[in-house]
Design a protein around this motif. Structure first.
Motif, PDB file in Angstrom:
ATOM      1  N   ALA A 137       0.835  -1.207   0.000  1.00 47.89           N
ATOM      2  CA  ALA A 137       0.000   0.000   0.000  1.00 47.89           C
ATOM      3  C   ALA A 137       0.868   1.256   0.000  1.00 47.89           C
ATOM      4  O   ALA A 137       0.580   2.225  -0.716  1.00 47.89           O
ATOM      5  CB  ALA A 137      -0.923   0.002   1.214  1.00 47.89           C
ATOM      6  N   MET A 138       1.962   1.252   0.790  1.00 47.61           N
ATOM      7  CA  MET A 138       2.864   2.397   0.795  1.00 47.61           C
ATOM      8  C   MET A 138       3.540   2.557  -0.564  1.00 47.61           C
ATOM      9  O   MET A 138       3.740   3.677  -1.059  1.00 47.61           O
ATOM     10  CB  MET A 138       3.927   2.222   1.893  1.00 47.61           C
ATOM     11  N   GLY A 139       3.882   1.437  -1.181  1.00 46.94           N
ATOM     12  CA  GLY A 139       4.440   1.498  -2.529  1.00 46.94           C
ATOM     13  C   GLY A 139       3.437   2.036  -3.532  1.00 46.94           C
ATOM     14  O   GLY A 139       3.797   2.781  -4.454  1.00 46.94           O
ATOM     15  N   SER A 140       2.159   1.688  -3.334  1.00 49.62           N
ATOM     16  CA  SER A 140       1.102   2.187  -4.211  1.00 49.62           C
ATOM     17  C   SER A 140       0.952   3.702  -4.084  1.00 49.62           C
ATOM     18  O   SER A 140       0.763   4.404  -5.083  1.00 49.62           O
ATOM     19  CB  SER A 140      -0.229   1.505  -3.882  1.00 49.62           C
ATOM     20  N   PHE A 141       1.021   4.206  -2.859  1.00 54.19           N
ATOM     21  CA  PHE A 141       0.963   5.663  -2.666  1.00 54.19           C
ATOM     22  C   PHE A 141       2.124   6.347  -3.383  1.00 54.19           C
ATOM     23  O   PHE A 141       1.957   7.401  -4.006  1.00 54.19           O
ATOM     24  CB  PHE A 141       0.988   6.004  -1.174  1.00 54.19           C
ATOM     25  N   LYS A 142       3.311   5.772  -3.289  1.00 61.44           N
ATOM     26  CA  LYS A 142       4.476   6.353  -3.973  1.00 61.44           C
ATOM     27  C   LYS A 142       4.278   6.329  -5.493  1.00 61.44           C
ATOM     28  O   LYS A 142       4.651   7.274  -6.192  1.00 61.44           O
ATOM     29  CB  LYS A 142       5.744   5.590  -3.584  1.00 61.44           C
ATOM     30  N   ASN A 143       3.707   5.215  -5.986  1.00 56.00           N
ATOM     31  CA  ASN A 143       3.424   5.140  -7.416  1.00 56.00           C
ATOM     32  C   ASN A 143       2.517   6.284  -7.857  1.00 56.00           C
ATOM     33  O   ASN A 143       2.753   6.924  -8.888  1.00 56.00           O
ATOM     34  CB  ASN A 143       2.738   3.803  -7.750  1.00 56.00           C
ATOM     35  N   LYS A 144       1.484   6.547  -7.071  1.00 51.43           N
ATOM     36  CA  LYS A 144       0.521   7.580  -7.445  1.00 51.43           C
ATOM     37  C   LYS A 144       1.103   8.978  -7.271  1.00 51.43           C
ATOM     38  O   LYS A 144       0.690   9.915  -7.972  1.00 51.43           O
ATOM     39  CB  LYS A 144      -0.760   7.409  -6.640  1.00 51.43           C
ATOM     40  N   LEU A 145       2.053   9.141  -6.355  1.00 45.95           N
ATOM     41  CA  LEU A 145       2.733  10.430  -6.223  1.00 45.95           C
ATOM     42  C   LEU A 145       3.549  10.744  -7.481  1.00 45.95           C
ATOM     43  O   LEU A 145       3.822  11.906  -7.784  1.00 45.95           O
ATOM     44  CB  LEU A 145       3.654  10.418  -4.993  1.00 45.95           C
ATOM     45  N   ILE A 146       3.937   9.701  -8.205  1.00 45.27           N
ATOM     46  CA  ILE A 146       4.631   9.890  -9.476  1.00 45.27           C
ATOM     47  C   ILE A 146       3.633  10.062 -10.616  1.00 45.27           C
ATOM     48  O   ILE A 146       3.759  10.953 -11.460  1.00 45.27           O
ATOM     49  CB  ILE A 146       5.543   8.672  -9.778  1.00 45.27           C
ATOM     50  N   MET A 164      -8.919   5.087  -4.114  1.00 49.25           N
ATOM     51  CA  MET A 164      -8.621   3.774  -4.667  1.00 49.25           C
ATOM     52  C   MET A 164      -7.565   3.038  -3.844  1.00 49.25           C
ATOM     53  O   MET A 164      -7.674   1.842  -3.591  1.00 49.25           O
ATOM     54  CB  MET A 164      -8.150   3.897  -6.120  1.00 49.25           C
ATOM     55  N   THR A 165      -6.532   3.752  -3.419  1.00 49.89           N
ATOM     56  CA  THR A 165      -5.470   3.099  -2.653  1.00 49.89           C
ATOM     57  C   THR A 165      -5.978   2.625  -1.300  1.00 49.89           C
ATOM     58  O   THR A 165      -5.780   1.470  -0.912  1.00 49.89           O
ATOM     59  CB  THR A 165      -4.268   4.057  -2.461  1.00 49.89           C
ATOM     60  N   VAL A 166      -6.649   3.526  -0.579  1.00 55.92           N
ATOM     61  CA  VAL A 166      -7.180   3.156   0.747  1.00 55.92           C
ATOM     62  C   VAL A 166      -8.234   2.060   0.598  1.00 55.92           C
ATOM     63  O   VAL A 166      -8.243   1.073   1.357  1.00 55.92           O
ATOM     64  CB  VAL A 166      -7.785   4.388   1.451  1.00 55.92           C
TER      65      VAL A 166
END
Length: 319
Positions: free
Chosen positions: A62-71, A184-186
């Motif tokens: 999930a933390m990796g997903s947040f980083k993906n979306k920050l990009i 979506m992430t949460v």
């Protein structure tokens, strides 16, 4: 005068929030296919790991997903601001990828030999049999693979959302894209965490002590959860695949005017059927989009398979 200006400001804010909510809701509906697939894929990522490590792995992904979306979100906004002409081609590419991925799942048993599937299973059993240091390496590989998968799926979600709000003001695009990224992430990883722990909840209820009547109720609920968990995983995979064809096919048909008009006319034609016209009119576009998605997925899969074989032939030739 000041009071009137304040009321106008409140009205403008309410109007903006209403528009943002409507666009966010529409974007969420259009990304439903990716969401279903995202749920199934990420729930599968924790298969084969110890129960005590399931939630930490889900959290790490999930933390990796947040980083993906920050990009991805800033890239999508930059695309909208400086190269909006690329939005439709990228949408079509994303739709084709969804159809390809869905059809590849259907054709998996024909594209992968039993030996390949057995080798993958043996690797998993071997990893589970090793010491903790090997298990940690196995978990890291799982997390990296899940984050890579999430990057692709998140990219699809963001591009589909961008296509939904492409005509809106830039500030509203920022709000909607950010809202979809967070929701979506949460939502996905919250549900994944719940899904992977359903069997543990069932086991807990079966071992929980109490009065005879209460214990019997807990055991019944526990048994139901233990039976339901694997069925839910299978259902998510099936529903996610169907939704991928519907969403991916819908994106592709919307980008081809002749096909889009054919689907619209077909829905209008069946609407006149007595008794069930309204239902048929509602179902026809989804059905035709799904059929178009299956056809597109088959075409892309054949093309990709041929390219892979051609590349393999050239690669095997001596220099």
């Amino acid at each position: 005068m000041a009071g009137a200006s304040l009321l106008v400001l409140f009205d403008d804010i309410a109007s903006v929030l209403d528009d943002v909510a409507s666009m966010t809701n529409l974007a969420a509906k259009k990304t439903a296919g990716v969401l279903g697939d995202d749920l199934a894929l990420n729930a599968e990522q924790v298969s084969g790991v110890r129960a005590s490590r399931e939630l930490p792995i889900v959290w790490a992904v999930a933390m990796g997903s947040f980083k993906n979306k920050l990009i991805l979100v800033p890239l999508a906004l930059a695309l909208s601001a400086f190269a909006p002409v690329l939005i439709m081609p990228l949408l079509m590419l994303g739709g084709a990828y969804l159809c390809f991925e869905g059809f590849e799942k259907l054709a998996h048993k024909y594209l992968h030999s039993a030996a390949e599937d057995q080798a993958e299973h043996d690797d998993l059993v071997q990893a589970l049999a090793h010491e903790e240091v090997d298990m940690l390496a196995f978990e890291k590989d799982k997390i990296k693979g899940a984050i890579r998968t999430d990057f692709v799926l998140s990219g699809e979600i963001i591009i589909i959302t961008l296509g939904t709000v492409a005509g809106a003001a830039f500030s509203r695009q920022v709000v909607v894209l950010s809202a979809i990224a967070i929701i979506m992430t949460v939502g996905v990883y919250g549900l994944v965490g719940l899904i992977v722990k359903l069997d543990d909840i069932g086991l807990y209820l079966k071992t929980k002590k109490g009065s005879a009547a209460l214990r019997g109720l807990r055991h019944s609920v526990g048994d139901a959860l233990l039976a339901f968990a694997p069925k839910l995983m299978r259902a998510l995979t099936v529903i996610g695949t169907i939704a991928m064809f519907m969403v991916g096919g819908g994106i592709l048909t919307h980008g081809i005017p002749a096909v889009h008009h054919f689907i619209e006319n077909s829905a209008l034609a069946v609407a006149s059927v007595a008794g069930v016209g309204a239902l048929l009119a509602a179902l026809t576009p989804s059905l035709l989009n799904a059929i178009a998605g299956v056809i597109a997925g088959a075409i892309v899969l054949v093309a990709v398979t041929l390219l892979q074989r051609i590349y393999g032939v050239f690669k095997s030739k001596p220099a």
